[in-house]
Design an enzyme around this catalytic site. Sequence first.
Site, PDB file in Angstrom:
ATOM      1  N   PRO A   2       2.999 103.950  57.717  1.00  0.00           N
ATOM      2  CA  PRO A   2       3.169 102.792  56.864  1.00  0.00           C
ATOM      3  C   PRO A   2       3.561 103.168  55.446  1.00  0.00           C
ATOM      4  O   PRO A   2       3.116 104.178  54.904  1.00  0.00           O
ATOM      5  CB  PRO A   2       1.783 102.176  56.870  1.00  0.00           C
ATOM      6  N   GLU A   3       4.378 102.340  54.866  1.00  0.00           N
ATOM      7  CA  GLU A   3       4.681 102.432  53.439  1.00  0.00           C
ATOM      8  C   GLU A   3       3.941 101.282  52.754  1.00  0.00           C
ATOM      9  O   GLU A   3       3.129 100.614  53.385  1.00  0.00           O
ATOM     10  CB  GLU A   3       6.193 102.374  53.212  1.00  0.00           C
TER      11      GLU A   3
END
Length: 286
Positions: A2-3
Amino acid sequence: MPELPEVEVICRGLEPNLLARTILAISFGTQAMRLPLPVEESALWITGQKITGVHRRAKFILIELASSATLMIHLGMTGRLNFFPAGSALAKHDHVRWLLDNHMELRFNDTRRFGSVQVIGPGQDKAGPFAGLGPDPFWSEFSAGYLAKLADGRKTPVKSFLMDNRVVTGIGNIYASEILFSSGVNPTKPVKKLTPREWQEIVVNSRLILNAAIACGGTTIADYVNSRGEKGLFQTKLQVYGRAGEACPNCGGQINQIRLGGRASFYCPACQPAPLTPVKMSKKRD
DNA sequence: CTAAGCGCCTGCATGC
DNA sequence: TGCATGCAGGCGCTTA
């Protein structure tokens, strides 16, 4: 995995399910994580505590307890946080389980174990773990002037620069390519050569794209899911990431893929022209 | 100081 | 079918 948008979506999904709940017990798996699991610290400061807040800083999820301790979780590439009925069957790669006072368990599952679970004790410096991190893209400090000043004299490719946590937090491999495409800046361009206008474009587009991705529930390429186990939708809106050989949505030209800092990078050679390389007089030209 | 490369892990797709 | 290779939303450490 995830960013910033994915972590933000997960955080928002966790909050209503965690706030004001009490953690009754914590169970740890046996496999080693990137950092040692906080067994002692959890027993001291997390078990029996009521949850008072759920926040994000950079790509960390911060769960605050009444004891003034903070549970700090990083999802790495493949980390997940989901709720399950207490006592339900465990999945492969479940590493930590927090039993809540509503017969539900929050479980941390991480296939590749690049994630981490840490505890900041009540007496410890809350800012300590984040020393050296740059601002969040949504903070006012993240400005064209700030970036230009940091970039001064450096020839780092702008994509690597945007992915450097010390510069700005939360931008990873997908969104760096997307932000640079929207800004019309070639990912290999040395940061010292960017104009104030280009930095401004990057600041504005970072916020636009990250916000749009949050609104879409994040980007699911392979296995990202939110706290309810749902996939994101922003992958359908990606302009260049993962689209090598396809038509540029802006000019119709072919999207190119290169490697930068060991990471796949996507751009349109026409819309994001390569920086001019100085001619080396000592070398032969053709 | 900067810049680049490796390694940490598992799982999946691809090619022979 | 098997096996080798390369690749994946991150990041910290080592090497020049």
